[in-house]
Write a protein that holds these residues in place. Sequence first.
Motif, PDB file in Angstrom:
ATOM      1  N   HIS A 184      19.403 -32.193  29.071  1.00 10.95           N
ATOM      2  CA  HIS A 184      19.192 -33.372  29.964  1.00 10.95           C
ATOM      3  C   HIS A 184      17.779 -33.867  29.753  1.00 10.95           C
ATOM      4  O   HIS A 184      16.898 -33.300  29.812  1.00 10.95           O
ATOM      5  CB  HIS A 184      19.259 -32.912  31.272  1.00 10.95           C
ATOM      6  CG  HIS A 184      19.558 -33.954  32.490  1.00 10.95           C
ATOM      7  ND1 HIS A 184      18.505 -34.888  32.744  1.00 10.95           N
ATOM      8  CD2 HIS A 184      20.627 -34.588  32.929  1.00 10.95           C
ATOM      9  CE1 HIS A 184      18.885 -35.690  33.605  1.00 10.95           C
ATOM     10  NE2 HIS A 184      20.111 -35.777  34.139  1.00 10.95           N
ATOM     11  N   VAL A 185      17.722 -35.413  30.022  1.00 15.54           N
ATOM     12  CA  VAL A 185      16.461 -35.930  29.526  1.00 15.54           C
ATOM     13  C   VAL A 185      15.425 -35.931  30.315  1.00 15.54           C
ATOM     14  O   VAL A 185      14.455 -35.582  30.068  1.00 15.54           O
ATOM     15  CB  VAL A 185      16.812 -37.549  29.341  1.00 15.54           C
ATOM     16  CG1 VAL A 185      17.239 -38.025  30.785  1.00 15.54           C
ATOM     17  CG2 VAL A 185      15.789 -38.382  28.664  1.00 15.54           C
ATOM     18  N   LEU A 228       5.267 -44.672  30.270  1.00 16.77           N
ATOM     19  CA  LEU A 228       6.401 -44.825  29.471  1.00 16.77           C
ATOM     20  C   LEU A 228       6.118 -44.766  27.767  1.00 16.77           C
ATOM     21  O   LEU A 228       6.971 -44.201  27.223  1.00 16.77           O
ATOM     22  CB  LEU A 228       6.816 -46.350  29.700  1.00 16.77           C
ATOM     23  CG  LEU A 228       8.066 -46.932  28.707  1.00 16.77           C
ATOM     24  CD1 LEU A 228       9.235 -46.221  29.074  1.00 16.77           C
ATOM     25  CD2 LEU A 228       8.204 -48.384  28.877  1.00 16.77           C
ATOM     26  N   ASP A 229       4.925 -45.057  27.426  1.00 14.83           N
ATOM     27  CA  ASP A 229       4.385 -44.834  26.231  1.00 14.83           C
ATOM     28  C   ASP A 229       4.421 -43.407  25.934  1.00 14.83           C
ATOM     29  O   ASP A 229       4.729 -43.040  24.757  1.00 14.83           O
ATOM     30  CB  ASP A 229       2.919 -45.406  26.061  1.00 14.83           C
ATOM     31  CG  ASP A 229       3.048 -46.798  26.012  1.00 14.83           C
ATOM     32  OD1 ASP A 229       3.712 -47.392  25.856  1.00 14.83           O
ATOM     33  OD2 ASP A 229       1.731 -47.460  26.392  1.00 14.83           O
ATOM     34  N   MET A 231       6.335 -41.119  27.133  1.00 14.59           N
ATOM     35  CA  MET A 231       7.459 -40.810  27.262  1.00 14.59           C
ATOM     36  C   MET A 231       8.221 -40.977  25.996  1.00 14.59           C
ATOM     37  O   MET A 231       9.306 -40.266  25.360  1.00 14.59           O
ATOM     38  CB  MET A 231       8.669 -41.329  28.321  1.00 14.59           C
ATOM     39  CG  MET A 231       8.398 -40.817  29.587  1.00 14.59           C
ATOM     40  SD  MET A 231       9.781 -40.954  30.830  1.00 14.59           S
ATOM     41  CE  MET A 231       9.678 -42.881  31.330  1.00 14.59           C
ATOM     42  N   ALA A 232       8.142 -42.270  25.320  1.00 16.23           N
ATOM     43  CA  ALA A 232       8.510 -42.591  24.234  1.00 16.23           C
ATOM     44  C   ALA A 232       7.975 -41.695  22.889  1.00 16.23           C
ATOM     45  O   ALA A 232       8.725 -41.453  21.941  1.00 16.23           O
ATOM     46  CB  ALA A 232       8.045 -44.028  23.866  1.00 16.23           C
ATOM     47  N   ARG A 233       6.839 -41.253  23.257  1.00 19.95           N
ATOM     48  CA  ARG A 233       6.330 -40.367  22.171  1.00 19.95           C
ATOM     49  C   ARG A 233       6.922 -39.018  22.213  1.00 19.95           C
ATOM     50  O   ARG A 233       7.390 -38.563  21.216  1.00 19.95           O
ATOM     51  CB  ARG A 233       4.763 -40.005  22.371  1.00 19.95           C
ATOM     52  CG  ARG A 233       4.212 -39.079  21.659  1.00 19.95           C
ATOM     53  CD  ARG A 233       2.778 -38.680  21.814  1.00 19.95           C
ATOM     54  NE  ARG A 233       2.456 -38.376  23.215  1.00 19.95           N
ATOM     55  CZ  ARG A 233       2.721 -37.059  23.624  1.00 19.95           C
ATOM     56  NH1 ARG A 233       3.193 -36.134  22.784  1.00 19.95           N
ATOM     57  NH2 ARG A 233       2.518 -36.682  24.989  1.00 19.95           N
ATOM     58  N   MET A 234       7.317 -38.612  23.557  1.00 14.99           N
ATOM     59  CA  MET A 234       7.790 -37.103  23.646  1.00 14.99           C
ATOM     60  C   MET A 234       9.044 -37.272  23.372  1.00 14.99           C
ATOM     61  O   MET A 234       9.809 -36.128  22.778  1.00 14.99           O
ATOM     62  CB  MET A 234       7.756 -36.728  25.040  1.00 14.99           C
ATOM     63  CG  MET A 234       6.194 -36.364  25.700  1.00 14.99           C
ATOM     64  SD  MET A 234       6.153 -35.806  27.141  1.00 14.99           S
ATOM     65  CE  MET A 234       6.246 -37.320  28.120  1.00 14.99           C
ATOM     66  N   ILE A 235      10.019 -38.067  23.569  1.00 14.70           N
ATOM     67  CA  ILE A 235      11.563 -38.060  23.149  1.00 14.70           C
ATOM     68  C   ILE A 235      12.074 -39.034  22.504  1.00 14.70           C
ATOM     69  O   ILE A 235      13.258 -39.191  22.167  1.00 14.70           O
ATOM     70  CB  ILE A 235      12.460 -38.108  24.728  1.00 14.70           C
ATOM     71  CG1 ILE A 235      12.187 -39.345  25.467  1.00 14.70           C
ATOM     72  CG2 ILE A 235      11.996 -36.855  25.526  1.00 14.70           C
ATOM     73  CD1 ILE A 235      12.907 -39.629  26.651  1.00 14.70           C
ATOM     74  N   GLY A 236      11.190 -39.891  22.119  1.00 12.30           N
ATOM     75  CA  GLY A 236      11.614 -41.094  21.078  1.00 12.30           C
ATOM     76  C   GLY A 236      11.891 -42.367  21.881  1.00 12.30           C
ATOM     77  O   GLY A 236      12.374 -42.393  22.830  1.00 12.30           O
ATOM     78  N   ASP A 239      15.354 -43.162  23.395  1.00  7.61           N
ATOM     79  CA  ASP A 239      15.732 -42.385  24.636  1.00  7.61           C
ATOM     80  C   ASP A 239      15.212 -42.848  25.971  1.00  7.61           C
ATOM     81  O   ASP A 239      15.609 -42.293  26.729  1.00  7.61           O
ATOM     82  CB  ASP A 239      15.815 -40.797  24.333  1.00  7.61           C
ATOM     83  CG  ASP A 239      16.767 -40.518  23.242  1.00  7.61           C
ATOM     84  OD1 ASP A 239      17.716 -41.233  22.810  1.00  7.61           O
ATOM     85  OD2 ASP A 239      16.726 -39.278  22.772  1.00  7.61           O
ATOM     86  N   VAL A 240      14.173 -43.614  25.882  1.00 10.28           N
ATOM     87  CA  VAL A 240      13.615 -43.773  27.227  1.00 10.28           C
ATOM     88  C   VAL A 240      14.350 -44.797  28.016  1.00 10.28           C
ATOM     89  O   VAL A 240      14.188 -44.777  29.231  1.00 10.28           O
ATOM     90  CB  VAL A 240      12.168 -44.251  26.901  1.00 10.28           C
ATOM     91  CG1 VAL A 240      11.118 -43.560  26.347  1.00 10.28           C
ATOM     92  CG2 VAL A 240      12.389 -45.847  26.325  1.00 10.28           C
ATOM     93  N   SER A 241      15.620 -45.108  27.685  1.00  7.79           N
ATOM     94  CA  SER A 241      16.511 -45.968  28.558  1.00  7.79           C
ATOM     95  C   SER A 241      17.721 -45.059  28.913  1.00  7.79           C
ATOM     96  O   SER A 241      18.562 -45.706  29.773  1.00  7.79           O
ATOM     97  CB  SER A 241      17.009 -47.249  27.656  1.00  7.79           C
ATOM     98  OG  SER A 241      17.693 -46.720  26.514  1.00  7.79           O
ATOM     99  N   ILE A 242      17.622 -43.866  28.702  1.00  7.62           N
ATOM    100  CA  ILE A 242      18.875 -43.037  29.046  1.00  7.62           C
ATOM    101  C   ILE A 242      18.606 -42.852  30.571  1.00  7.62           C
ATOM    102  O   ILE A 242      17.521 -42.702  31.302  1.00  7.62           O
ATOM    103  CB  ILE A 242      18.648 -41.534  28.447  1.00  7.62           C
ATOM    104  CG1 ILE A 242      18.939 -41.659  26.653  1.00  7.62           C
ATOM    105  CG2 ILE A 242      19.541 -40.588  29.060  1.00  7.62           C
ATOM    106  CD1 ILE A 242      18.649 -40.291  26.268  1.00  7.62           C
TER     107      ILE A 242
END
Length: 309
Positions: A184-185, A228-229, A231-236, A239-242
């Motif tokens: 899960h995200v 958000l930046d 999160m994008a680094r951590m999960i790509g 995937d930040v829009s999941i």
Amino acid sequence: MNMTSFLPRRWRSKKEAARHADAIAGILQTPPIVPKQDGLVLFSMIGTAVLLPYLVAVKSLWHELRRGRVAILDDGTLTAQDRAVLAHHCGDPQIMRIDDVQTGDFPQGGCWERLLTILDHRASEYWIQLDSDTVTLGPVPEIAEAIARNRSFLFLGGEEGEVGPLPLAEFRERFYPDGAEEGHVQARIESRLDTIPAKREWKYTRGCAGFAGFAAMGPGRSLSAAFLDEMARMIGPDDVSIWGTEQVASNFHLSNEAEPVVLPYDRYLNYWNAPWGSDACFVHFVGTHRHDNGAYIDASVDAIARLKG
């Protein structure tokens, strides 16, 4: 034997939602909200499918607070008839269109527009985010005090969150002792929070975005943009829009505000197909078990009875 249990889940959900709507139709015979321009906003993102449950949610909360005005983010499905019903029952509420929310570099969908609307409008008013699948069961003094003191509040995902906001590395160590997880995200992000530099001095609480209080004059988009930046680094970045990332962002945002109130989970809780205690005053009927055991209908009907006096 209840043959409904053998139906596919999507079919069951539609049948259960229809049965629920029939059971709570009495909400349309309750007195309308009398809005007050007193610095409080009760805000929800809704559509035509949840009109009646929403009225139970917002009226049962307003009944206990007796203050505030109503604002709504239309998910794009509200009809002219829905708007007429809302105008009567919610005191001609402010209704915004989801397509009008300028997301910028933030994701679209997944409730991000809901969070951004709050962050963009909270400068002079206290905004409460309220999901339509909630019912206020009785007095909510913790909420009233948070508003009076202009402190944001966090509604928890479970009792383990009562420890409150923790430094990111401490949170990861406590909740994910084995390190980074997949699946899960929310778990993917939370289990990697310790990779954010400690110099940021950020904190995090495992909350639930179904109910959240954003104090007036709090931070706007900039804090969420910085997260958000990360999160994008951590999960790509893809995937930040999941679905679920907005909840993590909401938890993060509130955890890093000045002295957020952590609501006691025995009084403000999510329904997981288990009875709640006599002290409970607010229940969020999460999707997994929303219609189990008729608890949601019973709580809603009881709330309607209180509204009728």
